[in-house]
Design a protein around this motif. Structure first.
Motif, PDB file in Angstrom:
ATOM      1  N   GLN A  69       0.823  -1.208   0.000  1.00 34.75           N
ATOM      2  CA  GLN A  69       0.000   0.000   0.000  1.00 34.75           C
ATOM      3  C   GLN A  69       0.859   1.261   0.000  1.00 34.75           C
ATOM      4  OE1 GLN A  69      -2.247  -1.011   3.540  1.00 34.75           O
ATOM      5  NE2 GLN A  69      -4.110  -1.461   2.341  1.00 34.75           N
ATOM      6  N   ILE A  70       1.957   1.211   0.751  1.00 33.66           N
ATOM      7  CA  ILE A  70       2.873   2.364   0.776  1.00 33.66           C
ATOM      8  C   ILE A  70       3.500   2.563  -0.595  1.00 33.66           C
ATOM      9  CG2 ILE A  70       5.084   3.194   1.692  1.00 33.66           C
ATOM     10  CD1 ILE A  70       4.303   1.890   4.360  1.00 33.66           C
ATOM     11  N   SER A  71       3.914   1.468  -1.197  1.00 37.70           N
ATOM     12  CA  SER A  71       4.498   1.537  -2.536  1.00 37.70           C
ATOM     13  C   SER A  71       3.520   2.158  -3.526  1.00 37.70           C
ATOM     14  CB  SER A  71       4.899   0.127  -2.985  1.00 37.70           C
ATOM     15  OG  SER A  71       5.295   0.123  -4.337  1.00 37.70           O
ATOM     16  N   GLU A  72       2.275   1.732  -3.441  1.00 38.95           N
ATOM     17  CA  GLU A  72       1.252   2.241  -4.349  1.00 38.95           C
ATOM     18  C   GLU A  72       0.959   3.715  -4.057  1.00 38.95           C
ATOM     19  OE1 GLU A  72      -3.403   1.267  -5.588  1.00 38.95           O
ATOM     20  OE2 GLU A  72      -2.232  -0.171  -4.417  1.00 38.95           O
ATOM     21  N   GLN A  73       0.906   4.081  -2.762  1.00 36.99           N
ATOM     22  CA  GLN A  73       0.610   5.462  -2.383  1.00 36.99           C
ATOM     23  C   GLN A  73       1.696   6.412  -2.874  1.00 36.99           C
ATOM     24  OE1 GLN A  73      -1.036   6.096   1.548  1.00 36.99           O
ATOM     25  NE2 GLN A  73       0.182   7.947   1.839  1.00 36.99           N
ATOM     26  N   LEU A  74       2.920   5.924  -2.965  1.00 41.87           N
ATOM     27  CA  LEU A  74       4.033   6.756  -3.424  1.00 41.87           C
ATOM     28  C   LEU A  74       4.199   6.731  -4.936  1.00 41.87           C
ATOM     29  CD1 LEU A  74       6.685   5.975  -0.656  1.00 41.87           C
ATOM     30  CD2 LEU A  74       5.290   8.029  -0.914  1.00 41.87           C
ATOM     31  N   GLY A  75       3.265   6.100  -5.613  1.00 41.65           N
ATOM     32  CA  GLY A  75       3.248   6.166  -7.073  1.00 41.65           C
ATOM     33  C   GLY A  75       4.041   5.115  -7.796  1.00 41.65           C
ATOM     34  N   THR A 114       4.331   1.631  -9.604  1.00 42.49           N
ATOM     35  CA  THR A 114       3.539   0.565 -10.232  1.00 42.49           C
ATOM     36  C   THR A 114       4.274  -0.762 -10.168  1.00 42.49           C
ATOM     37  OG1 THR A 114       4.490   1.164 -12.381  1.00 42.49           O
ATOM     38  CG2 THR A 114       2.377   2.176 -11.790  1.00 42.49           C
ATOM     39  N   ASN A 115       5.574  -0.687  -9.941  1.00 40.36           N
ATOM     40  CA  ASN A 115       6.411  -1.881  -9.828  1.00 40.36           C
ATOM     41  C   ASN A 115       6.920  -1.986  -8.396  1.00 40.36           C
ATOM     42  OD1 ASN A 115       8.493  -3.810  -9.872  1.00 40.36           O
ATOM     43  ND2 ASN A 115       8.999  -3.364 -12.009  1.00 40.36           N
ATOM     44  N   ARG A 116       6.355  -2.910  -7.611  1.00 39.69           N
ATOM     45  CA  ARG A 116       6.733  -3.036  -6.215  1.00 39.69           C
ATOM     46  C   ARG A 116       8.185  -3.453  -6.057  1.00 39.69           C
ATOM     47  NH1 ARG A 116       3.135  -6.945  -2.590  1.00 39.69           N
ATOM     48  NH2 ARG A 116       4.333  -8.505  -3.755  1.00 39.69           N
TER      49      ARG A 116
END
Length: 347
Positions: free
Chosen positions: A315-321, A323-325
């Motif tokens: 979720q943090i990865s996604e929140q920071l924009g 797309t590639n975890r």
């Protein structure tokens, strides 16, 4: 000055003052003030002890890494509306000044004018004093309207300090980015400088009739020592331009508002400057490319989210924009030497 900042009892505030927000500009809030910082990067909580002393208030506080007011979390350089004299009491401190990273060992000092962008680093143990000196106060001390009573008191005349202060007067923009390093002469110690800062602390914490004059007298003693070439090697430096500093400030605003997730071309569009030119300015002020500077801001935000929220790493990865975890994991591990999950566990 002990490892707990000083020998005197300084009260703790009910909450950390606004002073320690992530700011790039610090206005003059008091006639004179003294901040003591003691950094412990090797401690698990990476705490910083802050003491703030002025005629209006005195307080001390210990800020853990998780405290948002801990200056460790400052992601930008800052400047003041006053001259600042820093004095490294113990340890050694790295400081970023405009485009360079400087090492200040125990006993060294640095006098910065109002336009210099700078920030201390917290990668090593140090105890440092930061003395705020507004222009009007320096003028009263060094250039009084009435003559000195005794010969030898007007030691400032014709000195480097006189040139530095007058060149950086309120309306003089000719030498707008200047500072002076005072490095202890080889095999020389100056316990008197330490004693002067002890006396400053005592005067702030235990004021009495005449303390205003006592503060000014102590400052004169400090300036007198700084001009003693047997005690200090003096290195005056003039760099940069106000114009570039303003552009860097704009870049930083865009960077922080997007959590560092902004490209060179997007910055160029928002600032109306060529991307390569912007990259050179960022490189000059941080030593990093636009991408590297943005990544450092982004990873600091990731750390905050890991410590202060229950969001999953995805979720943090996604929140920071991202797309590639995997890319997020790679950048984080490169920055901090551990995975996000490991960082959360140790924070």
């Amino acid at each position: 000055m002990s490892n707990n900042s000083n020998h005197y009892e300084i009260p703790k505030p009910e909450q950390t003052p606004e002073y320690y927000k992530n700011r790039t500009y610090f206005p003059t809030e008091h006639t004179i003030s003294l901040i003591l910082e003691t950094a412990y990067p090797d401690r698990q909580d990476q705490s910083v002890i802050i003491s703030y002393l002025s005629p209006e208030m005195c307080y001390t506080n210990t800020l853990s890494y998780g405290d948002p007011y801990n200056p460790i979390h400052r992601s930008t350089l800052h400047k003041h509306e006053y001259f600042e004299l820093l004095y490294v009491i113990r340890g050694h401190m790295y400081q970023k000044i405009e485009n360079r990273r400087h090492l200040y060992p125990t006993g060294s000092l640095c006098l910065l004018n109002r336009n210099i962008h700078h920030a201390e680093e917290f990668s090593s143990y140090f105890q440092c004093a930061f003395l705020a000196l507004p222009q009007i106060l320096i003028n009263e001390i060094l250039f009084p309207s009435e003559p000195f009573f005794f010969s030898g008191e007007d030691f400032i005349q014709g000195s480097l300090l006189e040139l530095f202060v007058k060149n950086n007067a309120q309306n003089n923009r000719l030498f707008s980015l200047e500072y002076v390093d005072f490095i202890p002469a080889p095999s020389t110690e100056n316990p008197h400088m330490y004693d002067c800062f002890e006396k400053l602390i005592h005067t702030f914490t235990q004021p009495k009739i005449g303390s205003t004059f006592q503060l000014k007298c102590i400052l004169l003693e400090i300036f007198f020592d700084l001009l003693n070439d047997k005690l200090y090697q003096t290195i005056p430096i003039n760099i940069g331009s106000d114009f570039e500093a303003e552009i860097f400030d704009k870049i930083t605003v865009h960077m922080t508002s997007t959590n560092g997730r902004i490209s060179r071309s997007e910055l160029a569009e928002k600032t109306n400057y060529d991307g390569n030119y912007l990259n050179r300015i960022v490189k000059k002020y941080t030593g990093l490319s636009i991408f590297g500077y943005g990544t450092s801001i982004c990873m600091k935000e990731a750390c905050q989210l890991l410590m202060e929220t229950d969001l999953t790493v995805s979720q943090i990865s996604e929140q920071l924009g991202f797309t590639n975890r995997t890319h997020f994991y790679s950048l984080f591990e490169k920055q901090y030497g551990m995975t996000p999950a490991e960082y959360r566990k140790h924070s």
